[in-house]
Design an enzyme around this catalytic site. Structure first.
Site, mmCIF file in Angstrom:
data_model
loop_
_atom_site.group_PDB
_atom_site.id
_atom_site.type_symbol
_atom_site.label_atom_id
_atom_site.label_comp_id
_atom_site.label_asym_id
_atom_site.label_seq_id
_atom_site.Cartn_x
_atom_site.Cartn_y
_atom_site.Cartn_z
ATOM 1 C CG ASP A 37 -7.462 -1.232 -5.648
ATOM 2 O OD1 ASP A 37 -7.553 -0.125 -6.208
ATOM 3 O OD2 ASP A 37 -7.392 -2.313 -6.275
ATOM 4 N NE ARG A 85 -9.579 -0.850 -9.912
ATOM 5 C CZ ARG A 85 -9.330 0.453 -9.768
ATOM 6 N NH1 ARG A 85 -10.060 1.329 -10.432
ATOM 7 N NH2 ARG A 85 -8.348 0.867 -8.986
ATOM 8 C CG ASN A 86 -11.575 -3.463 -6.369
ATOM 9 O OD1 ASN A 86 -11.586 -4.458 -7.103
ATOM 10 N ND2 ASN A 86 -10.497 -2.733 -6.174
ATOM 11 C CG ASP A 111 -11.015 -7.762 -4.830
ATOM 12 O OD1 ASP A 111 -10.920 -8.952 -4.512
ATOM 13 O OD2 ASP A 111 -11.205 -7.379 -5.990
#
Length: 403
Positions: free
Chosen positions: A259, A263-264, A277
């Site tokens: 992922d 945003r991570n 993450d």
């Protein structure tokens, strides 16, 4: 008045502790009856599972999987030292079989998502973190304001030993806590300046996982809030290198993120980008079950066949670069999410962001090769970006001299 410092001002200041390697068969319950298995699996959430010894066929096993409000029991046949459910796919061990069906249901009622941990094997997952030096007493932690939320629970800013930390507060859910502890065990094995550092875990009424606090938040918000007036070309390429370095380390460790997106990525007070993450997000797999795969960031083979690999992470890295150089725009701005895979499989690609250097867009295009084997490694990406950074610094210095 002096401000609190982050827990980690330098990643290598974190005390070295033992890695936590949990039992590779926590879901194996031995010789229990069908009725006992169903009791343990309550409240029968889809994808919850366990493995037991078969009560009818000596030497075989039974895989018990929840779907909606019932439990399906699959006979696992031992055939010439190989294990099979459908006599088409064969495995050399139970962990290999479970790993396969965790990736793809492949004929089962559901993919295996959440294991029910045997109390005999558990010994308390948390006790293993304590033995390895990762357990933190709850009274040593001060939890502050909520700074984020997810399916798992919420993230709070807090303090530990006078330092700022991020606290992932898990929902009061035993099954989910077991799953997250399994993922936290992976984080104890990863240590790099461009990965967000695990500080420890704290057990109580709910599970708390303490992470390095990144004061400037996630990269997506950072780009959108600051824009071109603050984020310079040299900042963009430094962030690109930071992320590639962290991913190169995960590549060497044979760990797949699944992922990777702006945003991570979190940004420290010193403007260092770190991958986050990489342990805790990827098993929040209800997202996958509900078909909420982030299609615009995910490689075609991962969307089509759930085939995740370092090469699918490379594809995502190319999308992340596009986000970085577009200052946080949503990828494929004129293509609906449902059409993205057909769009790229037909050979189409996004246009470069405004003012994006051709050399950087070339890196993106290489990451978006349809054939995964043709995509570059993170090692080669990092080397290429380092070259481009040196060239940028040289060109900038020459312009200043000429001026």
């Amino acid at each position: 008045m002096s401000e609190k410092k982050n827990w980690v001002t330098r990643w290598d200041e974190v005390p070295q502790r033992e890695e936590v390697k949990l039992d590779d068969k926590p879901w194996f319950h031995g010789k229990i009856a069908r009725e006992e298995a169903e009791r343990l699996l309550e409240p029968w959430r889809t994808g919850t599972f366990l493995v037991r010894e078969s009560t009818h066929y000596v030497g075989d096993y039974t895989l018990c999987v929840c779907i909606d409000s019932r439990v399906e029991h699959y006979r696992v046949i031992l055939d010439h030292r190989k294990l099979t459910i459908d006599e088409e796919e064969y495995f050399t061990s139970l962990p290999e079989l479970v790993s396969h069906y965790s990736e793809d249901a492949d004929g089962l009622v559901s993919r295996l998502i959440t294991p029910v941990v045997s109390q005999k094997r558990d010994g308390g997952y948390s006790s293993q973190f304590e033995k390895a030096g990762w357990s933190i007493e709850r009274n040593q932690i001060t939890a502050g304001r909520v700074i984020g939320r997810g399916n798992f629970g919420e993230v709070r800013k807090g303090s530990y030993q006078g330092q700022d930390v991020a606290i992932k507060v898990m929902k009061d859910d035993k099954l989910q806590s077991q799953s997250f502890l399994a993922e936290a065990s992976i984080m104890t094995q990863l240590r790099h300046p461009n990965l967000v550092q695990l500080i420890g875990v704290s057990s109580g009424a709910s599970l708390w996982i303490l992470l390095e606090f990144m004061s400037k938040g996630n990269l997506l918000d950072y780009l959108r809030s600051r824009g071109r007036s603050v984020v310079r070309k040299i900042d963009q390429i430094k962030f690109s290198i930071n992320i590639a370095s962290g991913m190169m380390y995960l590549e060497e460790k044979k760990f797949v993120h699944r992922d990777l997106a702006a945003r991570n990525i979190l940004v420290s007070d010193e403007d260092i980008a770190k991958v986050s993450d990489f342990g805790l997000a990827q098993h929040d797999r209800d997202l996958v079950e509900k078909s909420k795969i982030p299609v615009k960031w995910t490689a075609p083979e991962a969307v089509r066949n759930k085939h995740y690999s370092t090469k699918s992470d490379v594809w995502s890295y190319g999308i992340l670069l596009w986000e970085l150089y577009s200052f946080g725009r949503v990828p494929y701005p004129r293509v609906p999410a449902d059409n993205v895979i057909v769009f790229v499989e037909d050979g189409s690609r996004m246009q470069p962001p405004d003012d994006c250097p051709d050399s950087i867009f070339d890196v993106m295009l290489k990451c978006w090769e349809l054939n995964p084997t043709k995509r570059p490694t993170f090692s080669s990406i990092q080397r290429r970006l380092e070259d481009l950074k040196r060239q940028l610094l040289t060109d900038t210095k020459k312009m200043e001299t000429d001026f």
